[in-house]
Motif scaffolding. Structure first.
Motif, mmCIF file in Angstrom:
data_model
loop_
_atom_site.group_PDB
_atom_site.id
_atom_site.type_symbol
_atom_site.label_atom_id
_atom_site.label_comp_id
_atom_site.label_asym_id
_atom_site.label_seq_id
_atom_site.Cartn_x
_atom_site.Cartn_y
_atom_site.Cartn_z
ATOM 1 N N PRO A 90 0.801 -1.228 0.000
ATOM 2 C CA PRO A 90 0.000 0.000 0.000
ATOM 3 C C PRO A 90 0.837 1.285 0.000
ATOM 4 C CG PRO A 90 -0.866 -1.552 1.616
ATOM 5 C CD PRO A 90 0.436 -2.103 1.121
ATOM 6 N N HIS A 91 2.108 1.175 0.324
ATOM 7 C CA HIS A 91 2.973 2.354 0.397
ATOM 8 C C HIS A 91 3.819 2.549 -0.865
ATOM 9 C CE1 HIS A 91 1.715 2.807 4.505
ATOM 10 N NE2 HIS A 91 2.004 1.535 4.715
ATOM 11 N N ALA A 92 3.520 1.771 -1.909
ATOM 12 C CA ALA A 92 4.212 1.966 -3.191
ATOM 13 C C ALA A 92 3.849 3.357 -3.706
ATOM 14 C CB ALA A 92 3.787 0.900 -4.195
ATOM 15 N N GLY A 93 4.863 4.122 -4.053
ATOM 16 C CA GLY A 93 4.641 5.482 -4.539
ATOM 17 C C GLY A 93 4.809 6.534 -3.470
ATOM 18 N N THR A 94 4.723 6.137 -2.206
ATOM 19 C CA THR A 94 4.967 7.092 -1.124
ATOM 20 C C THR A 94 6.273 6.738 -0.416
ATOM 21 O OG1 THR A 94 3.521 5.806 0.339
ATOM 22 C CG2 THR A 94 2.565 7.748 -0.746
ATOM 23 N N TYR A 95 6.288 5.645 0.366
ATOM 24 C CA TYR A 95 7.520 5.216 1.023
ATOM 25 C C TYR A 95 8.494 4.587 0.027
ATOM 26 C CZ TYR A 95 4.934 5.417 5.472
ATOM 27 O OH TYR A 95 4.188 5.792 6.547
ATOM 28 N N TYR A 96 7.933 3.799 -0.902
ATOM 29 C CA TYR A 96 8.764 2.978 -1.779
ATOM 30 C C TYR A 96 8.592 3.373 -3.241
ATOM 31 C CZ TYR A 96 8.265 0.176 2.439
ATOM 32 O OH TYR A 96 8.223 -0.245 3.742
ATOM 33 N N ASP A 97 9.672 3.219 -3.984
ATOM 34 C CA ASP A 97 9.620 3.394 -5.433
ATOM 35 C C ASP A 97 8.722 2.280 -5.974
ATOM 36 O OD1 ASP A 97 10.213 2.937 -8.206
ATOM 37 O OD2 ASP A 97 12.082 4.057 -7.958
ATOM 38 N N PRO A 98 7.619 2.629 -6.653
ATOM 39 C CA PRO A 98 6.680 1.581 -7.073
ATOM 40 C C PRO A 98 7.279 0.584 -8.051
ATOM 41 C CG PRO A 98 6.046 3.712 -7.971
ATOM 42 C CD PRO A 98 7.179 3.963 -7.029
ATOM 43 N N LEU A 99 8.156 1.012 -8.934
ATOM 44 C CA LEU A 99 8.765 0.079 -9.886
ATOM 45 C C LEU A 99 9.723 -0.882 -9.189
ATOM 46 C CD1 LEU A 99 9.426 2.469 -12.898
ATOM 47 C CD2 LEU A 99 7.558 0.818 -12.604
ATOM 48 N N LEU A 100 10.495 -0.369 -8.248
ATOM 49 C CA LEU A 100 11.421 -1.247 -7.519
ATOM 50 C C LEU A 100 10.670 -2.214 -6.612
ATOM 51 C CD1 LEU A 100 14.286 1.224 -6.556
ATOM 52 C CD2 LEU A 100 14.306 -0.551 -8.321
ATOM 53 N N LEU A 101 9.591 -1.752 -5.988
ATOM 54 C CA LEU A 101 8.814 -2.652 -5.138
ATOM 55 C C LEU A 101 8.165 -3.747 -5.984
ATOM 56 C CD1 LEU A 101 7.894 -3.326 -2.287
ATOM 57 C CD2 LEU A 101 5.917 -1.834 -2.643
ATOM 58 N N GLN A 102 7.682 -3.384 -7.175
ATOM 59 C CA GLN A 102 7.100 -4.391 -8.065
ATOM 60 C C GLN A 102 8.160 -5.401 -8.491
ATOM 61 O OE1 GLN A 102 3.720 -4.803 -9.133
ATOM 62 N NE2 GLN A 102 4.679 -6.777 -9.561
ATOM 63 N N ALA A 103 9.361 -4.929 -8.791
ATOM 64 C CA ALA A 103 10.453 -5.839 -9.171
ATOM 65 C C ALA A 103 10.789 -6.777 -8.007
ATOM 66 C CB ALA A 103 11.686 -5.047 -9.591
ATOM 67 N N PHE A 104 10.766 -6.264 -6.788
ATOM 68 C CA PHE A 104 11.042 -7.076 -5.604
ATOM 69 C C PHE A 104 9.975 -8.165 -5.450
ATOM 70 C CE2 PHE A 104 10.769 -7.841 -0.982
ATOM 71 C CZ PHE A 104 12.068 -8.242 -0.737
ATOM 72 N N VAL A 105 8.700 -7.773 -5.570
ATOM 73 C CA VAL A 105 7.598 -8.743 -5.450
ATOM 74 C C VAL A 105 7.705 -9.789 -6.552
ATOM 75 C CG1 VAL A 105 5.089 -9.018 -5.612
ATOM 76 C CG2 VAL A 105 6.056 -7.150 -4.263
ATOM 77 N N ASN A 106 8.003 -9.353 -7.771
ATOM 78 C CA ASN A 106 8.145 -10.309 -8.876
ATOM 79 C C ASN A 106 9.257 -11.310 -8.598
ATOM 80 O OD1 ASN A 106 6.113 -8.984 -10.222
ATOM 81 N ND2 ASN A 106 7.454 -7.977 -11.683
ATOM 82 N N ARG A 107 10.307 -10.869 -7.960
ATOM 83 C CA ARG A 107 11.451 -11.750 -7.709
ATOM 84 C C ARG A 107 11.181 -12.742 -6.583
ATOM 85 N NH1 ARG A 107 14.421 -15.159 -9.055
ATOM 86 N NH2 ARG A 107 16.565 -15.223 -8.424
ATOM 87 N N VAL A 108 10.512 -12.303 -5.514
ATOM 88 C CA VAL A 108 10.281 -13.239 -4.413
ATOM 89 C C VAL A 108 9.127 -14.183 -4.714
ATOM 90 C CG1 VAL A 108 11.287 -11.767 -2.631
ATOM 91 C CG2 VAL A 108 8.838 -11.666 -3.035
ATOM 92 N N GLY A 109 8.237 -13.810 -5.622
ATOM 93 C CA GLY A 109 7.156 -14.699 -6.043
ATOM 94 C C GLY A 109 5.919 -14.586 -5.183
ATOM 95 N N LYS A 110 4.918 -15.352 -5.568
ATOM 96 C CA LYS A 110 3.644 -15.325 -4.847
ATOM 97 C C LYS A 110 3.806 -15.842 -3.426
ATOM 98 C CE LYS A 110 -1.169 -16.804 -5.141
ATOM 99 N NZ LYS A 110 -2.160 -17.535 -5.937
ATOM 100 N N TYR A 111 4.659 -16.833 -3.264
ATOM 101 C CA TYR A 111 4.915 -17.412 -1.951
ATOM 102 C C TYR A 111 6.398 -17.225 -1.624
ATOM 103 C CZ TYR A 111 0.470 -19.594 -3.116
ATOM 104 O OH TYR A 111 -0.825 -19.805 -3.491
ATOM 105 N N PRO A 112 6.762 -16.086 -1.016
ATOM 106 C CA PRO A 112 8.174 -15.832 -0.708
ATOM 107 C C PRO A 112 8.753 -16.920 0.191
ATOM 108 C CG PRO A 112 6.825 -13.889 -0.284
ATOM 109 C CD PRO A 112 5.890 -15.023 -0.560
ATOM 110 N N PRO A 113 10.070 -17.102 0.161
ATOM 111 C CA PRO A 113 10.691 -18.085 1.046
ATOM 112 C C PRO A 113 10.228 -17.888 2.488
ATOM 113 C CG PRO A 113 12.299 -17.243 -0.484
ATOM 114 C CD PRO A 113 11.049 -16.422 -0.682
ATOM 115 N N GLY A 114 9.844 -18.994 3.106
ATOM 116 C CA GLY A 114 9.338 -18.965 4.471
ATOM 117 C C GLY A 114 7.833 -19.118 4.559
#
Length: 173
Positions: A90-114
């Motif tokens: 929810p903080h994409a665009g305010t706290y976080y760069d939305p493109l970088l946060l999207q890239a992070f989510v894409n990399r960790v996947g739907k079910y991140p490790p753990g």
């Protein structure tokens, strides 16, 4: 205690303390300046509403990684990996760069490790891999965490959900 020798500086001052540590390193190259800038800026919001330029690229990357780590770490908030992402998005665009946060989510996947999942056969598995491709974004490598009867398995059994056709349900992730 912040004044105790070897104690971490208070949260508000730790970027400056990190920059001081970098200044103690020998040499003064462009890489050192980029590291110092990232250390100093990694707590600045991507868009704080002031009209200022956003933090440096490395500062924005460190912000996402550090916040995710703090939310998942036992000494921090200790949320599940998926819950940490749900709190950050929810903080994409305010706290976080939305493109970088999207890239992070894409990399960790739907079910991140753990993340803990329940398979259709009743076994519980824990995700241990990042997303490997767009096709397997929601099919991580896992190991069996609990047998279908609820017992702890004797041996570590690994399952690649991209190779088997088992429906999953997120339990804790």
């Amino acid at each position: 205690r912040p004044s105790a020798p070897g104690a971490a500086p208070p949260y508000a001052r730790h970027p400056i303390a990190g920059a001081r540590q970098l200044l103690k390193q020998r040499g003064f190259r462009d890489e050192k300046l980029r590291r110092m800038l990232a250390v100093i800026e990694h707590h600045r919001d991507f868009d704080d509403g002031s009209g200022r330029e956003p933090p440096s690229l490395f500062g924005r990357i460190v912000r996402i990684a550090e916040d995710y780590d703090n939310l998942c770490r036992r000494g921090g908030m200790w949320f599940s990996p998926g819950e940490a992402l749900r709190r950050m998005i929810p903080h994409a665009g305010t706290y976080y760069d939305p493109l970088l946060l999207q890239a992070f989510v894409n990399r960790v996947g739907k079910y991140p490790p753990g993340s803990v999942l329940r398979l259709e056969d009743g076994r519980q598995v824990r995700s241990v891999s990042l997303a490997r491709s767009p096709e397997t974004w929601d099919r991580p490598n896992c190991y069996v965490y609990r047998a279908a009867d609820g017992s702890w398995p004797r041996d570590r059994e690994e399952i690649d959900l991209a190779q088997v056709d088992l429906a999953t349900e997120l339990i804790d992730g």
